[in-house]
Design a protein around this motif. Structure first.
Motif, mmCIF file in Angstrom:
data_model
loop_
_atom_site.group_PDB
_atom_site.id
_atom_site.type_symbol
_atom_site.label_atom_id
_atom_site.label_comp_id
_atom_site.label_asym_id
_atom_site.label_seq_id
_atom_site.Cartn_x
_atom_site.Cartn_y
_atom_site.Cartn_z
ATOM 1 N N SER A 1 0.845 -1.199 0.000
ATOM 2 C CA SER A 1 0.000 0.000 0.000
ATOM 3 C C SER A 1 0.875 1.242 0.000
ATOM 4 C CB SER A 1 -0.905 0.004 1.234
ATOM 5 O OG SER A 1 -0.135 0.231 2.392
ATOM 6 N N PRO A 2 0.333 2.402 -0.445
ATOM 7 C CA PRO A 2 1.126 3.620 -0.494
ATOM 8 C C PRO A 2 1.592 4.104 0.870
ATOM 9 C CG PRO A 2 -0.868 3.846 -1.809
ATOM 10 C CD PRO A 2 -1.002 2.575 -1.046
ATOM 11 N N SER A 3 0.928 3.713 1.933
ATOM 12 C CA SER A 3 1.290 4.190 3.268
ATOM 13 C C SER A 3 2.537 3.530 3.801
ATOM 14 C CB SER A 3 0.145 3.933 4.244
ATOM 15 O OG SER A 3 -0.070 2.536 4.380
ATOM 16 N N GLY A 4 3.066 2.568 3.092
ATOM 17 C CA GLY A 4 4.253 1.865 3.560
ATOM 18 C C GLY A 4 3.926 0.568 4.247
ATOM 19 N N GLY A 5 2.666 0.296 4.439
ATOM 20 C CA GLY A 5 2.280 -0.977 5.020
ATOM 21 C C GLY A 5 2.066 -2.002 3.938
ATOM 22 N N SER A 6 1.344 -3.049 4.234
ATOM 23 C CA SER A 6 1.124 -4.105 3.250
ATOM 24 C C SER A 6 -0.355 -4.406 3.142
ATOM 25 C CB SER A 6 1.892 -5.369 3.662
ATOM 26 O OG SER A 6 1.566 -6.423 2.816
ATOM 27 N N SER A 7 -0.826 -4.497 1.919
ATOM 28 C CA SER A 7 -2.225 -4.840 1.719
ATOM 29 C C SER A 7 -2.474 -6.305 2.036
ATOM 30 C CB SER A 7 -2.631 -4.532 0.270
ATOM 31 O OG SER A 7 -1.811 -5.264 -0.627
ATOM 32 N N GLY A 8 -1.431 -7.095 2.024
ATOM 33 C CA GLY A 8 -1.537 -8.491 2.418
ATOM 34 C C GLY A 8 -0.572 -8.746 3.549
ATOM 35 N N HIS A 9 0.552 -9.354 3.252
ATOM 36 C CA HIS A 9 1.583 -9.571 4.254
ATOM 37 C C HIS A 9 2.921 -9.279 3.608
ATOM 38 C CE1 HIS A 9 1.356 -13.253 1.939
ATOM 39 N NE2 HIS A 9 2.549 -13.612 2.393
ATOM 40 N N GLU A 10 3.818 -8.669 4.374
ATOM 41 C CA GLU A 10 5.144 -8.363 3.854
ATOM 42 C C GLU A 10 6.136 -9.281 4.540
ATOM 43 O OE1 GLU A 10 8.213 -4.658 3.107
ATOM 44 O OE2 GLU A 10 6.283 -4.304 4.052
ATOM 45 N N ARG A 11 6.723 -10.171 3.762
ATOM 46 C CA ARG A 11 7.612 -11.168 4.320
ATOM 47 C C ARG A 11 9.063 -10.707 4.224
ATOM 48 N NH1 ARG A 11 5.614 -17.029 2.218
ATOM 49 N NH2 ARG A 11 6.703 -17.671 4.111
ATOM 50 N N CYS A 12 9.882 -11.269 5.089
ATOM 51 C CA CYS A 12 11.304 -10.950 5.097
ATOM 52 C C CYS A 12 12.087 -12.250 5.045
ATOM 53 C CB CYS A 12 11.667 -10.162 6.350
ATOM 54 S SG CYS A 12 13.417 -9.699 6.420
ATOM 55 N N GLY A 13 13.159 -12.256 4.294
ATOM 56 C CA GLY A 13 13.986 -13.449 4.214
ATOM 57 C C GLY A 13 15.457 -13.107 4.230
ATOM 58 N N VAL A 14 16.275 -14.147 4.385
ATOM 59 C CA VAL A 14 17.729 -14.009 4.375
ATOM 60 C C VAL A 14 18.277 -14.741 3.167
ATOM 61 C CG1 VAL A 14 19.872 -14.507 5.611
ATOM 62 C CG2 VAL A 14 17.823 -13.886 6.887
ATOM 63 N N LEU A 15 19.206 -14.102 2.469
ATOM 64 C CA LEU A 15 19.873 -14.705 1.320
ATOM 65 C C LEU A 15 21.363 -14.788 1.627
ATOM 66 C CD1 LEU A 15 19.313 -13.843 -2.424
ATOM 67 C CD2 LEU A 15 21.612 -14.138 -1.523
ATOM 68 N N PHE A 16 21.913 -15.990 1.573
ATOM 69 C CA PHE A 16 23.333 -16.215 1.861
ATOM 70 C C PHE A 16 23.953 -16.919 0.661
ATOM 71 C CE2 PHE A 16 26.943 -18.572 3.612
ATOM 72 C CZ PHE A 16 27.540 -17.621 4.439
ATOM 73 N N ARG A 17 24.968 -16.296 0.080
ATOM 74 C CA ARG A 17 25.638 -16.858 -1.099
ATOM 75 C C ARG A 17 27.128 -17.004 -0.800
ATOM 76 N NH1 ARG A 17 23.836 -17.126 -6.308
ATOM 77 N NH2 ARG A 17 22.170 -15.612 -5.960
ATOM 78 N N ALA A 18 27.719 -18.112 -1.227
ATOM 79 C CA ALA A 18 29.136 -18.352 -0.952
ATOM 80 C C ALA A 18 29.770 -19.146 -2.079
ATOM 81 C CB ALA A 18 29.307 -19.098 0.379
ATOM 82 N N ALA A 19 31.098 -19.084 -2.133
ATOM 83 C CA ALA A 19 31.852 -19.866 -3.111
ATOM 84 C C ALA A 19 33.249 -20.112 -2.574
ATOM 85 C CB ALA A 19 31.914 -19.141 -4.452
ATOM 86 N N GLY A 20 33.847 -21.193 -3.036
ATOM 87 C CA GLY A 20 35.189 -21.527 -2.592
ATOM 88 C C GLY A 20 35.836 -22.525 -3.521
ATOM 89 N N HIS A 21 37.046 -22.898 -3.186
ATOM 90 C CA HIS A 21 37.780 -23.872 -4.005
ATOM 91 C C HIS A 21 37.299 -25.291 -3.741
ATOM 92 C CE1 HIS A 21 40.594 -20.902 -5.542
ATOM 93 N NE2 HIS A 21 40.650 -20.392 -4.327
ATOM 94 N N GLU A 22 36.769 -25.519 -2.543
ATOM 95 C CA GLU A 22 36.270 -26.843 -2.198
ATOM 96 C C GLU A 22 35.203 -26.709 -1.133
ATOM 97 O OE1 GLU A 22 39.672 -28.909 -0.826
ATOM 98 O OE2 GLU A 22 39.864 -27.767 1.031
ATOM 99 N N ALA A 23 34.472 -27.775 -0.892
ATOM 100 C CA ALA A 23 33.388 -27.751 0.089
ATOM 101 C C ALA A 23 33.960 -27.587 1.491
ATOM 102 C CB ALA A 23 32.582 -29.045 0.006
#
Length: 958
Positions: free
Chosen positions: A769-791
């Motif tokens: 919604s324009p007021s900054g709230g949510s007309s339904g539900h506003e979910r939050c999540g975490v994104l973690f990305r990594a890389a390396g030479h081996e596990a």
């Protein structure tokens, strides 16, 4: 019975536009925010950052991110433990007193912030220069505005932007240079859009190495090579002189020094300048003509000029153009520096830089020092020059500065040459961090952490870019044991004063028990120090500011301040004349060369602020740009066999980072761009020799402008090589807001377990919604990305899964240790429908695109159980991404925007594309609501409209 809603007028804590806000609160919780329709800076508008302020103040966020009590470490490697305020400040005072006694006053330094209020700044300045007797106090404003200060003083005689926002409405030509205004000052950009709509004859020139969203409004775009601004401005002046477009009467009556500059710019021929800057001679001529012959030309500029080893020269060369053409002191005509931070101006007003003292006085001037000493009631103010920001941290790294007090800023993210900064923080005997948030990296180095109030809790004043002073008012009480910044400094100063000067304790007589009385007393003392100065505010009382924001100067007896300066042709110089500066072009401090063939430039993201201590707590604000990346021209990537998302080593002479690469047509060949916000809180890893990687400022140079001492954060020479990191990981999970922030904090130590890691938040695609709230539900999540030479060891992967809440009985698991592959999928079932709420892909992440879409777009997942666990599985036809978020307010994606434009065109058999771009924008706004709330996405909407238009419908305006 619910508590009544209280409304409090205050000011936004982000950029220097200084927007007024109305804070809604219930009890001690901020529940909403909207733009103040009566504030002259924004008239009710707010950008994406400002409109989400209430969400960042929500209890689940503050519980996880706020510093709520004093914490002390027994030694650098120890865990911080809670202490009382009395014990904390006694420890601080005794530590400073000991170091001052043993090593002298210059063995301590204060590094403060353009996000402090003016009253906070005043006390810190008085503490360092008046009590301790050192000029070692500088600010992160040194990193953003000191070249603008020096440029104004060299040419016009005082650090006083001569324009006001209303000048945008009167300008006939606007020259935007070194500023991505659409992102950095969005509400001001809305005003430029309004001015263009009201006056179609308005000409806009945009000059920047990168074709940012600001270019969408321009009639003429000048894609200059990084750092060549002085050459461009001198070349424009050369043409103006040749064509007779200078204002000789104004030059003769109101300036001096023009003859020397004329002799210099004679050599800046169109051929030479076009070659140096990388623009055509025709465009150079057009820019000079539009600037000079317009009835009123307004220049808007920011960090592209300031953050440079030639920053002062760039500012002065641009102001030279205004003096040469007489475009100053009239409505719509002025050189207008756009302030980066909310109160960088206020800090300069109280002398909060190492080379300044109160009321724009110069430290080097003995008369000015004597005036301030008399005002403070002390024998003298020290004359030895103080150390500026870069110098201060170098001194601490070398062992010359023993104690550092850091307030409201995060040098372990924002300073250039991070290896030196971190060495300084580790070596200093005493590091005190005064901060509202517990999350900035600088907190990790603190011997003492002092909790400060933040937006919604603070009281005092700020000054915006147009010299307008606004009140900051508290809507709720301080969180936990937090105290106002000025109050912390006063309490410490009173204790230190008793230790250093037990017979003369009088410098800080401000009430600590009555915040309103204390902060007004500080204001009144500051106000009196301005009497007779260029920024005289002796006629501006707190009562007047309660009624409305006011511009300076406003002397005793004046009814209102001045909207614009120098209309009478008189300047605050000894002879009343402005001064031309004989500017000479010098290349960037670190030119591209064979070993480092790319020019790295830095800048802002649309929806994030600085180190993201506040904006980085909302998944919604990662919607527009979800993860760190470095942008390159597609041809440069193709030559190096790189594709979007590939990991690359980016290396300068100071350090190296690993980051994903992204193709962008905005970036020129042999250049690269990376956002300034990505510090180690969000982008990290460890090198092959075990050294930690510390975000984008591991790359930037501390080379400084000799006049302003501002570092060249905007440019570094780098090499970019594809990173061969065969093992990859992606983890994502929906979590409650406070759990998401707690998980991200717990994941931070694991970021050093890989060669590359990034950790951000994300949100769903439910319409808002324009007021900054949510007309339904506003979910939050975490994104973690990594890389390396081996596990990594299984224990590390198990910890990541646990922190992403993937240990429950209904989580599906797959592991193949021999191949280094492991998967975890959590499906939440409601009846016959199943929804993917979290996953970890490790070893083989080739299916990440469709699995990520399945989660983030909240699509039904009950049919994909086996595919989710199958390495290398391909996307089912039914799983199609909604696209990249463009409109944060209503979660409108680029896919939805393009589909609407295409359907609208088909519905009218192609006639739609004959309509004006404004009609197409209105159609988008009507159908999808994008661009109808804060308006921050409008430049990108216009760019999409232009991109989708037939080639024969695209024409330049000039």
């Amino acid at each position: 019975m619910s508590l009544p809603i209280t409304e409090t007028r205050s000011t936004c804590p982000y950029c220097g536009v200084g927007c007024g806000v109305v804070i809604e609160s219930q009890g001690n919780q901020i529940t909403g925010v909207r733009g103040d329709p009566d504030h002259p800076a924004n008239f009710g508008r707010l950008c994406t950052k400002g409109s989400t302020l209430a969400l960042t103040a929500a209890a689940p966020i503050t519980r996880q991110t706020r510093l709520l009590q004093p914490l002390q470490r027994a030694h650098k490697a120890a865990a911080a433990e809670a202490v009382s305020w009395d014990d904390a400040l006694a420890f601080a005072a005794q530590g400073f007193a000991r170091i001052i006694h043993e090593h002298g006053p210059d063995a301590v330094g204060f590094y403060v912030s353009g996000q402090l209020l003016t009253e906070d700044y005043y006390v810190f300045n008085k503490l360092a220069k008046g009590l301790i007797g050192t000029n070692n106090i500088d600010t992160n404003s040194r990193l953003c505005m000191s070249s603008a200060v020096a440029g104004y003083k060299q040419t016009l005689g005082a650090d006083a932007p001569p324009a006001c926002y209303e000048d945008i409405d009167h300008a006939q030509c606007i020259f935007i240079v070194g500023s991505n205004t659409a992102y950095a000052h969005p509400i001001l950009f809305r005003r430029i859009e309004d001015a263009r709509s009201a006056n179609p004859a308005l000409k806009i020139i945009f000059c920047d190495p990168r074709r940012t969203d600001t270019a969408e409004i321009a009639d003429l775009y000048l894609p200059i090579q990084p750092g060549t601004d002085v050459s461009l401005f001198n070349g424009m002046l050369h043409i103006m002189l040749w064509e007779g477009w200078t204002n000789n009467a104004f030059i003769a009556a109101h300036t001096h020094g023009f003859d020397a500059l004329k002799a210099t710019v004679r050599d800046y021929t169109p051929d030479l300048v076009a070659e140096t800057c990388g623009v055509s001679k025709a465009d150079l001529f057009t820019a000079a003509k539009l600037f000079a012959t317009s009835p009123a030309t307004l220049s808007l500029y920011c960090q592209g000029l300031n953050q440079s080893s030639s920053g002062t020269a760039k500012n002065a060369a641009l102001i030279n153009l205004h003096l040469a053409t007489g475009h100053i002191g009239r409505p719509g005509a002025a050189p207008f520096s756009l302030t980066g931070q909310p109160n960088a101006m206020g800090g300069r007003e109280v002398g909060g830089l190492a080379n300044l003292i109160s009321a724009h006085r110069d430290m080097a001037n003995p008369v000015h020092r004597a005036e301030v000493a008399a005002h403070w009631g002390i024998a003298s103010v020290p004359e030895k020059p103080g150390l500026t920001a870069v110098e201060m941290f170098q001194a601490a790294a070398d062992g010359r500065i023993k104690a550092l007090w850091i307030a409201c800023t995060n040098p372990a993210q924002s300073m250039p040459d991070q290896s030196t900064v971190r060495r300084a923080l580790a070596r200093a005997e005493l590091v005190i961090v005064q901060e509202a948030f517990s999350t900035p990296s600088s907190c990790d180095y603190a011997d003492l952490l002092l909790p400060a109030t933040t937006w919604g809790e603070k009281t005092g004043t700020v000054t915006n870019s147009e010299r307008r002073i606004s009140r900051v008012r508290p809507a709720v009480a301080a969180s936990g044991q937090a105290r106002h910044d000025w109050s912390i400094a006063v309490d410490f100063a009173q204790r230190l004063e008793r230790l250093l000067q037990p017979q003369a304790s009088h410098l800080f007589p401000y009430s600590l028990t009555d915040a309103s009385a204390g902060v007004e007393a500080i204001w009144n003392e500051h106000r009196e120090s301005t009497r007779g100065r260029d920024l005289d505010i002796t006629g501006m009382s707190y009562a007047m500011l309660e009624a409305a924001p006011q511009q300076w100067p406003l002397k005793t007896g004046d009814a209102a301040g001045k909207a614009r300066l120098y209309g009478d042709g008189r300047f605050p110089t000894p002879d009343g004349r402005a001064r031309f500066v004989n500017t000479v072009y010098k290349p960037v401090a670190e030119p591209r060369e064979s070993r480092y063939p790319f020019s790295l430039t830095t800048g802002r993201l649309r929806d994030q602020w600085h180190g993201m201590s506040r904006t980085g707590t909302l998944g919604r604000l990662f919607g527009h740009v979800a993860e760190p990346s470095i942008q390159m021209h597609p041809q440069d990537m193709a030559r190096r066999l790189m594709k979007d998302g590939d990991l690359v080593h980016v290396t300068s002479k100071r350090g190296s980072i690993v980051v994903p690469v992204q193709a962008s047509a905005e970036v020129a060949l042999s250049q690269a761009f990376m956002a300034m916000h990505w510090g180690e809180e969000y982008l990290s890893g460890v090198s092959s020799i075990g050294e930690p990687l510390a975000g984008v400022n591991a790359l930037t140079t501390s080379a400084c402008c000799p006049d302003s001492k501002q570092p060249e954060l905007k440019h570094a020479a780098v090499k970019i090589l594809k990173a061969e990191l065969p093992w990859t990981l992606l983890g994502m999970a929906w979590l409650p807001q406070d759990a998401a922030l707690a998980a991200r904090a717990s994941l931070k130590p694991l970021m050093k377990a890989f060669a590359f890691t990034s950790c951000t938040l994300f949100s769903g695609n439910t319409p808002l919604s324009p007021s900054g709230g949510s007309s339904g539900h506003e979910r939050c999540g975490v994104l973690f990305r990594a890389a390396g030479h081996e596990a990594p060891p299984d224990s590390v992967l198990a910890t990541i899964e646990r922190l992403l809440d993937l240990e429950s009985a209904d989580t599906l698991h797959y592991a193949d240790r021999k191949k280094g592959q492991r998967r975890a999928m959590h499906l939440h079932r409601i009846g016959e429908r199943a929804e993917l709420t979290g996953f970890v892909l490790s070893g083989d992440t080739s299916a990440q695109a469709w699995i990520k879409t399945l989660l983030q777009d909240e699509l039904p997942a009950q049919a994909y159980g086996r595919l989710l666990l199958l390495p290398g599985s391909k996307a089912p036809v039914a799983v199609q991404s909604r696209g990249r978020l463009v409109c944060t307010c209503f979660n409108v994606t680029d896919v939805a925007i393009r589909e609407h434009l295409a359907q609208a065109g088909e519905a009218t058999a192609g006639e739609r594309y004959l309509a004006s771009p404004d009609d197409k924008l209105a159609s988008l706004q009507g159908a999808l609501q994008c661009g109808t709330n804060c308006g921050s996405c409008i430049p990108e909407l216009k760019k999409t409209i232009r991109f989708m238009a037939p080639a024969d419908a695209q024409a330049t305006r000039v």
